[in-house]
Design a protein around this motif. Structure first.
Motif, PDB file in Angstrom:
ATOM      1  N   MET A  49       0.496  13.207  -3.654  1.00 33.77           N
ATOM      2  CA  MET A  49       0.080  12.608  -4.738  1.00 33.77           C
ATOM      3  C   MET A  49       1.122  12.110  -5.660  1.00 33.77           C
ATOM      4  O   MET A  49       1.341  10.868  -6.293  1.00 33.77           O
ATOM      5  CB  MET A  49      -1.087  13.349  -5.459  1.00 33.77           C
ATOM      6  CG  MET A  49      -1.631  12.622  -6.598  1.00 33.77           C
ATOM      7  SD  MET A  49      -3.184  13.472  -7.403  1.00 33.77           S
ATOM      8  CE  MET A  49      -2.401  15.245  -7.882  1.00 33.77           C
ATOM      9  N   HIS A  50       2.228  13.281  -5.860  1.00 37.76           N
ATOM     10  CA  HIS A  50       3.185  13.040  -6.858  1.00 37.76           C
ATOM     11  C   HIS A  50       4.419  12.114  -6.340  1.00 37.76           C
ATOM     12  O   HIS A  50       4.984  11.370  -6.732  1.00 37.76           O
ATOM     13  CB  HIS A  50       3.631  14.376  -7.409  1.00 37.76           C
ATOM     14  CG  HIS A  50       2.743  15.229  -8.217  1.00 37.76           C
ATOM     15  ND1 HIS A  50       1.949  15.897  -7.789  1.00 37.76           N
ATOM     16  CD2 HIS A  50       2.574  14.883  -9.742  1.00 37.76           C
ATOM     17  CE1 HIS A  50       0.866  16.353  -8.927  1.00 37.76           C
ATOM     18  NE2 HIS A  50       1.674  15.759  -9.871  1.00 37.76           N
ATOM     19  N   LEU A  51       4.508  12.574  -5.033  1.00 35.90           N
ATOM     20  CA  LEU A  51       5.429  11.770  -4.145  1.00 35.90           C
ATOM     21  C   LEU A  51       5.221  10.240  -4.047  1.00 35.90           C
ATOM     22  O   LEU A  51       5.978   9.329  -4.116  1.00 35.90           O
ATOM     23  CB  LEU A  51       5.652  12.309  -2.783  1.00 35.90           C
ATOM     24  CG  LEU A  51       6.978  11.850  -1.900  1.00 35.90           C
ATOM     25  CD1 LEU A  51       8.226  12.321  -2.682  1.00 35.90           C
ATOM     26  CD2 LEU A  51       7.089  12.737  -0.711  1.00 35.90           C
ATOM     27  N   GLY A  52       3.871   9.854  -4.095  1.00 35.40           N
ATOM     28  CA  GLY A  52       3.267   8.742  -3.924  1.00 35.40           C
ATOM     29  C   GLY A  52       3.652   7.874  -5.000  1.00 35.40           C
ATOM     30  O   GLY A  52       3.937   6.507  -5.090  1.00 35.40           O
ATOM     31  N   ALA A  53       3.467   8.530  -6.292  1.00 31.08           N
ATOM     32  CA  ALA A  53       3.938   7.830  -7.683  1.00 31.08           C
ATOM     33  C   ALA A  53       5.310   7.485  -7.519  1.00 31.08           C
ATOM     34  O   ALA A  53       5.678   6.444  -8.210  1.00 31.08           O
ATOM     35  CB  ALA A  53       3.571   8.783  -8.789  1.00 31.08           C
ATOM     36  N   THR A  82       4.539   6.271   2.778  1.00 31.31           N
ATOM     37  CA  THR A  82       5.066   5.182   3.126  1.00 31.31           C
ATOM     38  C   THR A  82       4.501   4.086   2.378  1.00 31.31           C
ATOM     39  O   THR A  82       3.623   3.951   2.063  1.00 31.31           O
ATOM     40  CB  THR A  82       4.740   4.575   4.354  1.00 31.31           C
ATOM     41  OG1 THR A  82       5.257   5.961   5.598  1.00 31.31           O
ATOM     42  CG2 THR A  82       5.309   3.747   5.094  1.00 31.31           C
ATOM     43  N   THR A  83       5.405   3.072   1.864  1.00 26.71           N
ATOM     44  CA  THR A  83       5.039   1.986   1.246  1.00 26.71           C
ATOM     45  C   THR A  83       5.181   0.706   2.290  1.00 26.71           C
ATOM     46  O   THR A  83       6.083   0.645   3.037  1.00 26.71           O
ATOM     47  CB  THR A  83       5.739   1.502  -0.021  1.00 26.71           C
ATOM     48  OG1 THR A  83       7.031   1.441   0.114  1.00 26.71           O
ATOM     49  CG2 THR A  83       5.347   2.225  -1.195  1.00 26.71           C
ATOM     50  N   ASN A 133       0.958  -1.453   0.025  1.00 22.81           N
ATOM     51  CA  ASN A 133       0.049   0.093  -0.054  1.00 22.81           C
ATOM     52  C   ASN A 133       0.787   1.320   0.055  1.00 22.81           C
ATOM     53  O   ASN A 133       1.724   1.318   0.764  1.00 22.81           O
ATOM     54  CB  ASN A 133      -0.875  -0.096   1.257  1.00 22.81           C
ATOM     55  CG  ASN A 133      -1.756   1.339   1.343  1.00 22.81           C
ATOM     56  OD1 ASN A 133      -1.620   2.353   1.787  1.00 22.81           O
ATOM     57  ND2 ASN A 133      -3.020   1.069   0.921  1.00 22.81           N
ATOM     58  N   VAL A 134       0.344   2.394  -0.824  1.00 22.48           N
ATOM     59  CA  VAL A 134       1.245   3.540  -0.793  1.00 22.48           C
ATOM     60  C   VAL A 134       0.176   4.520   0.307  1.00 22.48           C
ATOM     61  O   VAL A 134      -0.853   4.810  -0.187  1.00 22.48           O
ATOM     62  CB  VAL A 134       1.223   4.387  -2.097  1.00 22.48           C
ATOM     63  CG1 VAL A 134       1.682   5.716  -2.184  1.00 22.48           C
ATOM     64  CG2 VAL A 134       1.845   3.556  -2.943  1.00 22.48           C
TER      65      VAL A 134
END
Length: 329
Positions: free
Chosen positions: A175-179, A140-141, A111-112
């Protein structure tokens, strides 16, 4: 080292926040074999129009198979999911998964999450980080397990929160850092032939004791009511943590005793001490202030129920006897 073509990925997500990660997977050549998202939602006055999720819209535009189960334990859905023979699942802003789903792929499900776990476990980590006046958050992943947001951490990336930032600013940044973190996590998975190093959350430097953890529960309407008996800094952070959506609100009690809901979207801290009761309104040279426990907070942008969102000066110009009104704590 495993190759990208060896990974059959099922992606799970619903809102715009998740689209950026799905887009990164597609544009970087990963083999996304299916997408799971929420059922279309009825919208419109009579609920006669069905609105697909942002993730579904992107998936359909790019020819990706879409699954929309009502219930994640539905045997028909589980069998359909199994038919895609995914060896990894990626989840971003979705829902809690049953073990039969998250344990299905041989390399598990990660999960992100929009926070630096174990801090801010829950449905609204972005809002709560800003509400609590944090100066740093991140993404976090982690591998899913039986409980919510408690699995083993794979990777974390930090993100600074400026004092003037609202929830929308942090949302866009994460949102962009999650990608980015999703792609970096996949690099680790590929390099480790599906089994990257991970860390128990209890071993994180952010975990000192259960009482040190700040939760991020789902936000409801009552959660968004402003408490004017708090300090100016606390109310300032509260407002920006809920702006622009769902929006902090208060009750404006008119001079005639009638009440109206007032949403507050933007404020400015001041050094002006408050000599009046919390919730009192002060107007000074067309500027609007509300009294908090220790100081006056300048209100810059607001919306009265039934009216358009406006700046404070327009609101002051349109209201009579404003200083006879109060904001109910």
């Amino acid at each position: 080292m495993m190759q990208k073509s060896d990974l059959r990925i099922v992606f799970m997500g619903t809102p715009e926040f998740a689209v950026e990660t799905l887009k990164a997977l597609v544009e970087n050549g990963y083999n996304v074999v299916a997408v799971v998202t929420q059922p279309d939602k009825p919208v419109g006055r009579h609920g006669s129009v069905l609105q697909p999720s942002a993730v579904k819209q992107y998936a359909v535009e790019h020819g990706l198979p879409v699954l929309q189960p009502e219930k994640m334990k539905d045997p028909a859905f589980v069998e359909q999911l199994r038919s895609y023979h995914a060896n990894l699942q990626v989840v971003v802003a979705f829902r809690m998964l049953p073990e039969v789903v998250w344990a299905m792929p041989e390399y598990g499900t990660f999960n992100v999450h929009a926070a630096l776990l174990p801090q801010y476990r829950g449905a609204a980590p972005i809002n709560w980080a800003v509400i609590n006046g944090e100066t740093r958050t991140g993404v976090t992943t982690f591998f899913l397990d039986h409980d919510i947001d408690t699995g083993r951490i794979i990777l974390q990336l930090p993100f600074d929160i400026p004092d003037t930032a609202d929830a929308e600013y942090v949302y866009d940044g994460l949102m962009h850092l999650g990608a980015d973190i999703c792609l970096q996590t996949l690099d680790r998975i590929l390099a480790a032939d599906g089994h990257p190093e991970s860390m128990a959350q209890e071993d994180s430097s952010l975990f000192t004791s259960p009482s040190s953890l700040r939760p991020a529960p789902k936000i409801f309407k009552d959660t968004c009511q402003i408490d004017w008996t708090k300090t100016g800094k606390q109310v300032y952070d509260f407002v920006r943590g809920l702006s622009p959506y769902p929006g902090a609100w208060t009750t404006l009690r008119m001079a005639d005793g009638k009440d109206a809901v007032l949403k507050v979207f933007r404020t400015t801290k001041t050094e002006r001490s408050s000599a009046v009761a919390p919730g009192s309104i002060v107007v000074d040279r067309k500027r609007l202030f509300a009294a908090c426990a220790d100081s006056l907070l300048q209100i810059d942008e607001l919306q009265l129920a039934g009216k358009k969102r406006m700046d404070a000066q327009a609101f002051v110009n349109g209201m009579k006897n404003l200083e006879s009104c109060t904001l109910v704590p």
